[in-house]
Design a protein around this motif. Structure first.
Motif, PDB file in Angstrom:
ATOM      1  N   ALA A  44       0.829  -1.211   0.000  1.00 37.12           N
ATOM      2  CA  ALA A  44       0.000   0.000   0.000  1.00 37.12           C
ATOM      3  C   ALA A  44       0.870   1.270   0.000  1.00 37.12           C
ATOM      4  N   ILE A  45       1.990   1.219   0.730  1.00 38.50           N
ATOM      5  CA  ILE A  45       2.894   2.374   0.757  1.00 38.50           C
ATOM      6  C   ILE A  45       3.547   2.571  -0.608  1.00 38.50           C
ATOM      7  N   HIS A  48       1.064   4.141  -2.880  1.00 34.92           N
ATOM      8  CA  HIS A  48       0.877   5.544  -2.490  1.00 34.92           C
ATOM      9  C   HIS A  48       1.974   6.427  -3.085  1.00 34.92           C
ATOM     10  N   GLU A  49       3.216   5.978  -3.028  1.00 27.42           N
ATOM     11  CA  GLU A  49       4.323   6.749  -3.596  1.00 27.42           C
ATOM     12  C   GLU A  49       4.275   6.799  -5.120  1.00 27.42           C
ATOM     13  N   LYS A  51       1.486   7.152  -6.585  1.00 27.58           N
ATOM     14  CA  LYS A  51       0.282   7.967  -6.794  1.00 27.58           C
ATOM     15  C   LYS A  51      -0.911   7.155  -7.298  1.00 27.58           C
ATOM     16  N   TYR A  53      -3.626   5.992  -5.486  1.00 22.49           N
ATOM     17  CA  TYR A  53      -4.171   6.112  -4.142  1.00 22.49           C
ATOM     18  C   TYR A  53      -5.336   5.152  -3.884  1.00 22.49           C
ATOM     19  N   SER A  56      -3.960   1.733  -3.220  1.00 18.29           N
ATOM     20  CA  SER A  56      -3.303   1.681  -1.911  1.00 18.29           C
ATOM     21  C   SER A  56      -4.330   1.597  -0.789  1.00 18.29           C
ATOM     22  N   HIS A  60      -4.590  -1.094   2.295  1.00 16.96           N
ATOM     23  CA  HIS A  60      -4.674  -0.648   3.694  1.00 16.96           C
ATOM     24  C   HIS A  60      -5.874  -1.273   4.397  1.00 16.96           C
ATOM     25  N   GLU A  76      -0.943   5.254   8.451  1.00 15.27           N
ATOM     26  CA  GLU A  76      -0.602   5.288   7.025  1.00 15.27           C
ATOM     27  C   GLU A  76      -1.850   5.455   6.156  1.00 15.27           C
ATOM     28  N   ARG A  77      -2.940   4.879   6.567  1.00 16.93           N
ATOM     29  CA  ARG A  77      -4.169   5.051   5.796  1.00 16.93           C
ATOM     30  C   ARG A  77      -4.686   6.502   5.890  1.00 16.93           C
ATOM     31  N   THR A  80      -3.098   8.597   3.101  1.00 22.21           N
ATOM     32  CA  THR A  80      -3.724   8.445   1.781  1.00 22.21           C
ATOM     33  C   THR A  80      -5.074   9.156   1.718  1.00 22.21           C
TER      34      THR A  80
END
Length: 529
Positions: A44-45, A48-49, A51, A53, A56, A60, A76-77, A80
């Motif tokens: 998920a991370i 996210h990086e 993009k 989302y 991800s 999560h 972390e969620r 996002t």
């Protein structure tokens, strides 16, 4: 390879900023062991990086469904959700993370940051205080606690937190900048001046340190050019400053009434950048030095710069509108025209109305002190359009009309002042004066205060009257001459000794009739036999 080995390689690549390569290993790890929540969390991370989302968020949610006791998953969620724009869900996840682990200072800090960005400064202050208690060695916690108090305009309480963060980290110039601004807001200008001065020089040294990493070939080329054109370069070289801090130093000196130093500072700023603030403050220094004609030129230049900046912003917004039109080709033309008109109306409104109001106000006062009252009225009216409910503009415009002699318009402006504030003393006094002036103008010349006509009777005097008047004049002249003689006698009697009069004093004081002795003022009279 087993799932753990794929996961370790993917995690290592993720930490070294290679999310695309990490994604391949993490996918393989999940294929071999799909029951591990860590694998979904790390993937998920990665997404996210990259993009992605929405994808991800799916991972999560899968990780949290497997393990609801891990607070990092909620944290972390929340990040996002913040990128998507779902702010309520951000706060919910941060609250859940704090419920699971109340002793983690980072969760309190990030929730405080979220509340600070949403302008909930009281709530953010409480979270930063909790984070500072849990971890008192982190300078950011003290800094953000000071920032929340600063936004609440509690400057006296914010100062010690900024100083504490400066003790923990003396390399961050933002902290020293906030200390200087706290002194500025507390009107402690003498303490703020050296801080702003050091900030300007500090940023120069940082820029020089970054430029030290130059190759040897570049250094050789520079040395050759320096030997040939040393004189020209010295002339072309200009001092480097952080002009924002230098500007604030000039503002502090302005409040301390050190106007000559202010002129030098603002002239340096204007040479390197023609900003509204520098031109305006240079005009204010000249205004306070009573150089109104020169101050007007700087105020006019500041107005030109401000209008030019607003026109540039107008052009940028038009470019954005055109891009949106190309993206939405299927929409109707009528709907696009309506949206354009609405956006243009928003852009045409001045973004910095307060600046223009202050400008027109100062220009009006310059014309007022130069006794150009008509130009002063136009500038005050422009400022009044921006803020039509300000009382001072009605009053000043009334004063200008009074100076010109247009008493009726002055009367209207004073009445507007009293409608907004009936307890305005200066407006009541000036309105009373103008009403009296208007009454005196409307009356005829041969009329009493009660409205009665005054008639002057002029007749020639007869011969008997002329003789009477001449005899009265002669009698008055004789009376005046006799009064003058008596006054001279009394003045002589008041002097010491017998110098003033011809006394006949006896004893030790008198030497004779000539009055040269030092006798009494009143000598005893001789007895007559």
């Amino acid at each position: 390879m087993e799932a753990d080995e794929y996961f370790k390689k993917g995690d290592h690549l993720l930490r070294t900023n290679h999310p695309k390569n990490a994604l391949q290993y993490l996918n393989k790890a999940i294929e071999k062991d799909p029951d591990q929540p860590n694998y979904y969390h790390s993937r998920a991370i990665c997404l996210h990086e990259m993009k992605h989302y929405e994808q991800s968020l799916v991972d999560h949610n899968k990780a949290i469904s497997m393990d609801q006791t891990n607070p990092t998953y909620y944290y972390e969620r929340s990040i996002t959700y913040q990128f998507i724009g779902k702010q309520q869900l951000v706060l919910e996840d941060l609250n859940k993370a704090i419920r699971v682990d109340q002793k983690n200072a980072n969760y309190w800090y990030y929730r405080g940051l979220f509340k600070y960005r949403t302008r909930k400064y009281l709530e953010s202050k409480e979270d930063f205080e909790q984070a500072q208690k849990l971890k008192p060695t982190n300078y950011l916690y003290y800094y953000m606690l000071g920032m929340s108090l600063y936004q609440l305009s509690i400057f006296q309480q914010a100062l010690p937190f900024f100083k504490k963060s400066w003790e923990l980290n003396s390399k961050d110039p933002k902290i020293l900048n906030q200390i200087a601004f706290c002194y500025f807001k507390l009107n402690q200008f003498r303490q703020a001046v050296p801080l702003f001065d050091s900030l300007s020089k500090r940023k120069i040294s940082q820029k020089k340190e970054t430029n030290t990493n130059i190759t040897q070939t570049e250094k050789k080329n520079e040395n050759e050019n320096e030997n040939s054109n040393d004189k020209e370069k010295k002339r072309q070289k200009k001092p480097q400053y952080d002009f924002n801090s230098l500007h604030m130093k000039g503002v502090c000196l302005y409040h301390l009434r050190q106007y000559n130093e202010c002129k030098d500072i603002f002239s340096v700023c204007i040479e390197h950048r023609r900003s509204y603030d520098d031109l305006f403050m240079f005009g204010m220094t000249l205004f306070s030095m009573k150089k109104y004609e020169i101050a007007l030129t700087f105020f006019q230049n500041a107005q030109f710069v401000e209008t030019q900046n607003s026109s540039n912003n107008f052009g940028k917004n038009n470019i954005k509108i055109k891009k949106n039109e190309n993206e939405n080709e299927n929409e109707n033309e009528n709907e696009n025209e309506k949206t354009k008109e609405k956006e243009n109306l928003k852009v045409n409104k001045p973004s910095n109305q307060n600046k223009l109001e202050v400008l027109f106000n100062q220009m009006g006062f310059c014309y007022f002190y130069l006794q150009l009252f008509k130009k002063a009225i136009t500038n005050f009216q422009k400022a009044q359009k921006i803020q039509p409910k300000k009382i001072k503009y009605f009053y000043i415009i009334g004063q200008c009309y009074k100076k010109i002699g247009d008493f009726e318009k002055a009367k209207e402006s004073y009445k507007n002042v009293l409608n907004l504030n009936p307890s305005h003393k200066n407006a009541t006094i000036s309105l009373f004066e103008i009403e009296n002036l208007l009454k005196s103008k409307n009356k005829p010349q041969n009329q009493d205060s009660k409205g009665k006509l005054l008639v002057k009777i002029t007749t020639k005097p007869t011969n008997n009257e002329t003789t009477k008047t001449q005899s009265q004049i002669n009698n008055n002249t004789t009376k005046n001459s006799s009064n003058q003689r008596n006054n001279n006698k009394n003045a002589r009697k008041k002097t010491k000794g017998s110098k003033g009069g011809r006394g006949r004093g006896r004893g030790k004081g008198g030497n004779g009739g000539k009055g040269k002795g030092k006798g009494r003022k009143k000598g005893k009279k001789k007895k007559k036999y």
